[in-house]
Design a protein around this motif. Structure first.
Motif, PDB file in Angstrom:
ATOM      1  N   THR A 187      29.649  36.098  34.028  1.00  0.00           N
ATOM      2  CA  THR A 187      30.570  36.683  33.053  1.00  0.00           C
ATOM      3  C   THR A 187      29.787  37.071  31.810  1.00  0.00           C
ATOM      4  O   THR A 187      28.760  36.471  31.483  1.00  0.00           O
ATOM      5  N   ARG A 188      30.286  38.087  31.114  1.00  0.00           N
ATOM      6  CA  ARG A 188      29.602  38.518  29.892  1.00  0.00           C
ATOM      7  C   ARG A 188      30.577  38.918  28.794  1.00  0.00           C
ATOM      8  O   ARG A 188      30.492  38.457  27.672  1.00  0.00           O
ATOM      9  N   GLY A 189      31.499  39.839  29.082  1.00  0.00           N
ATOM     10  CA  GLY A 189      32.434  40.278  28.058  1.00  0.00           C
ATOM     11  C   GLY A 189      33.516  39.245  27.805  1.00  0.00           C
ATOM     12  O   GLY A 189      34.083  38.679  28.741  1.00  0.00           O
ATOM     13  N   VAL A 190      33.789  38.977  26.542  1.00  0.00           N
ATOM     14  CA  VAL A 190      34.857  38.046  26.178  1.00  0.00           C
ATOM     15  C   VAL A 190      35.419  38.486  24.831  1.00  0.00           C
ATOM     16  O   VAL A 190      34.677  38.776  23.895  1.00  0.00           O
ATOM     17  N   ALA A 191      36.756  38.607  24.756  1.00  0.00           N
ATOM     18  CA  ALA A 191      37.385  39.102  23.525  1.00  0.00           C
ATOM     19  C   ALA A 191      38.800  38.550  23.399  1.00  0.00           C
ATOM     20  O   ALA A 191      39.575  38.587  24.358  1.00  0.00           O
ATOM     21  N   THR A 213      35.203  39.710  31.256  1.00  0.00           N
ATOM     22  CA  THR A 213      34.624  40.644  32.224  1.00  0.00           C
ATOM     23  C   THR A 213      33.303  40.093  32.735  1.00  0.00           C
ATOM     24  O   THR A 213      32.722  39.176  32.151  1.00  0.00           O
ATOM     25  N   GLY A 214      32.810  40.694  33.830  1.00  0.00           N
ATOM     26  CA  GLY A 214      31.536  40.247  34.349  1.00  0.00           C
ATOM     27  C   GLY A 214      31.095  41.007  35.575  1.00  0.00           C
ATOM     28  O   GLY A 214      31.487  42.167  35.789  1.00  0.00           O
ATOM     29  N   GLY A 215      30.305  40.331  36.404  1.00  0.00           N
ATOM     30  CA  GLY A 215      29.642  40.988  37.518  1.00  0.00           C
ATOM     31  C   GLY A 215      30.529  41.323  38.691  1.00  0.00           C
ATOM     32  O   GLY A 215      30.101  42.073  39.579  1.00  0.00           O
ATOM     33  N   ASP A 216      31.766  40.794  38.748  1.00  0.00           N
ATOM     34  CA  ASP A 216      32.605  41.061  39.913  1.00  0.00           C
ATOM     35  C   ASP A 216      33.483  42.294  39.751  1.00  0.00           C
ATOM     36  O   ASP A 216      34.393  42.514  40.557  1.00  0.00           O
ATOM     37  N   THR A 217      33.254  43.098  38.719  1.00  0.00           N
ATOM     38  CA  THR A 217      33.886  44.407  38.451  1.00  0.00           C
ATOM     39  C   THR A 217      35.325  44.309  37.956  1.00  0.00           C
ATOM     40  O   THR A 217      35.948  45.348  37.731  1.00  0.00           O
ATOM     41  N   THR A 218      35.853  43.113  37.742  1.00  0.00           N
ATOM     42  CA  THR A 218      37.239  42.992  37.300  1.00  0.00           C
ATOM     43  C   THR A 218      37.323  42.669  35.814  1.00  0.00           C
ATOM     44  O   THR A 218      36.364  42.213  35.188  1.00  0.00           O
ATOM     45  N   VAL A 219      38.518  42.910  35.267  1.00  0.00           N
ATOM     46  CA  VAL A 219      38.869  42.511  33.906  1.00  0.00           C
ATOM     47  C   VAL A 219      40.023  41.522  34.045  1.00  0.00           C
ATOM     48  O   VAL A 219      41.022  41.818  34.706  1.00  0.00           O
ATOM     49  N   PRO A 256      29.553  46.288  37.702  1.00  0.00           N
ATOM     50  CA  PRO A 256      29.740  45.180  36.767  1.00  0.00           C
ATOM     51  C   PRO A 256      30.289  45.658  35.428  1.00  0.00           C
ATOM     52  O   PRO A 256      29.905  46.723  34.929  1.00  0.00           O
ATOM     53  N   VAL A 257      31.185  44.868  34.861  1.00  0.00           N
ATOM     54  CA  VAL A 257      31.815  45.215  33.584  1.00  0.00           C
ATOM     55  C   VAL A 257      31.142  44.382  32.490  1.00  0.00           C
ATOM     56  O   VAL A 257      31.303  43.157  32.435  1.00  0.00           O
ATOM     57  N   TRP A 258      30.395  45.062  31.626  1.00  0.00           N
ATOM     58  CA  TRP A 258      29.574  44.386  30.626  1.00  0.00           C
ATOM     59  C   TRP A 258      30.319  44.088  29.330  1.00  0.00           C
ATOM     60  O   TRP A 258      30.042  43.083  28.670  1.00  0.00           O
TER      61      TRP A 258
END
Length: 348
Positions: free
Chosen positions: A266-270, A281-287, A307-309
């Protein structure tokens, strides 16, 4: 190091630190989160979209990409244009609190500051390290914080562009030292950083003193890829390499919960501006959207095929933007997608 000190100072004098406040009619409420749909798909980058930042007035979106470009997008017209470029991947973009300036950082070891209205570069600040992964403005607009590949956190005076501090924060423990994320507390008194040493570290923003080290189980890899303070400052969310987003109490150092946020990193967090929702968000392409009070996953947004960065909420909480792409590769799904409630069926 090249900079235009006078112009920076003048811009700082007119900067307004007022933030948009979501209203019940605008912000996506907890009970409506499962109704989110994709409203737009923005195309323009040829590399992964590593960073996104919504302007404080909610009109524009800034993006930084593996293609080396920084782009500005008009949300209403769904059009974008290149603001400027770095010599390599752009890993971080951040607006000043008043929206008069935009900072970008990347692997070319520079911090670039732009005037988004005139499309001019105001300053280019060189740093001693080869790579910079993240950048954040202090809430009062006076200081820029950056995270570096050598484990350091650097602070810059936003008026003069001069470095004011360097903290060797993520250099312990024999692990990789890269600082991947930095974020300020809402009142500007604390700075949080996360990196490849598996730790979230909290700092006194005035003195640089270490306040706490937040670390989960280290028996498996758990790089800290993203950080976000809750709007009330009581909780810190940390996105990890192990697929979890952990919520921490920064006062006590206690882990409140661990969200299984994906089958990969995982990378994106808001946080939503009203504090009810957390987007990951992260490497599995989902939000994914979470009820932070219960830890329940309440929505999963699909559409990206890479992946969703990156992820960011509009200041009024009415929309969500996400960016995707493959690591250090051209092509594929390098889109920015805008999510919200269907325009033809607004929720009362």
């Amino acid at each position: 190091m090249r900079q235009t000190t006078l112009l920076l100072a003048l811009l700082a004098l007119v900067a307004c630190t007022t933030k948009s406040t979501p209203t019940p009619a605008q912000a996506i409420q907890l009970e409506h989160a499962a109704q989110l749909v994709q409203l737009a798909e923005l195309q323009g980058h040829s590399g992964g979209v590593y960073s996104l930042a919504w302007s404080p007035d909610g009109i524009r979106l800034a993006s930084g990409s593996a293609d080396g470009s920084v782009r500005l997008w008009d949300i209403e017209t769904e059009t974008g244009a290149t603001l400027g470029t770095h010599n390599s991947s752009v890993w971080g973009v951040a607006w000043s609190p008043g929206g008069q300036r935009l900072a970008s950082v990347g692997h070319d070891a520079t911090v670039r500051i732009w005037n988004p209205d005139t499309k001019q570069e105001i300053a280019s600040l060189s740093t001693p390290t080869a790579r910079i992964f993240c950048v954040a403005w202090s809430p009062d607009g006076k200081t820029l914080a950056t995270g570096h590949a050598n484990g350091e956190i650097m602070l810059f005076d936003a008026e003069t562009g001069q470095p004011t501090a360097s903290w060797a924060g993520h250099t312990q423990g024999g692990l990789s030292t890269e600082v991947i994320a930095v974020t300020w507390s809402e009142d500007g008194s604390r700075l949080a950083s996360g990196g490849l040493d598996y730790a979230v570290r909290l700092w006194d923003a005035k003195t640089g003193g270490s306040l706490a080290e937040l670390r989960a189980d280290t028996r498996s890899r758990n790089d800290i890829n993203g950080l976000a303070w809750s709007p009330d400052g009581h909780t810190l969310a940390a996105a990890g390499q192990d697929g979890h987003v952990r919520l921490w109490d920064p006062q006590t150092g206690r882990q409140l919960m661990a969200l299984q946020a994906g089958r990969s990193w995982t990378r994106g967090v808001a946080w939503s501006p009203n504090g009810q929702l957390l987007a990951t968000t992260g490497g599995d392409t989902t939000v994914r959207l979470w009820n932070v009070a219960t830890g329940e996953e309440i929505a999963r947004l699909t559409g990206h095929v890479a992946p969703v960065w990156s992820v960011t909420w509009a200041p009024d909480g009415s929309q969500l933007a996400t960016g995707s792409g493959f690591y250090q590769r051209q092509g594929g799904d390098t889109s920015i997608r805008i999510w919200g409630l269907a325009k033809h069926n607004p929720v009362e």
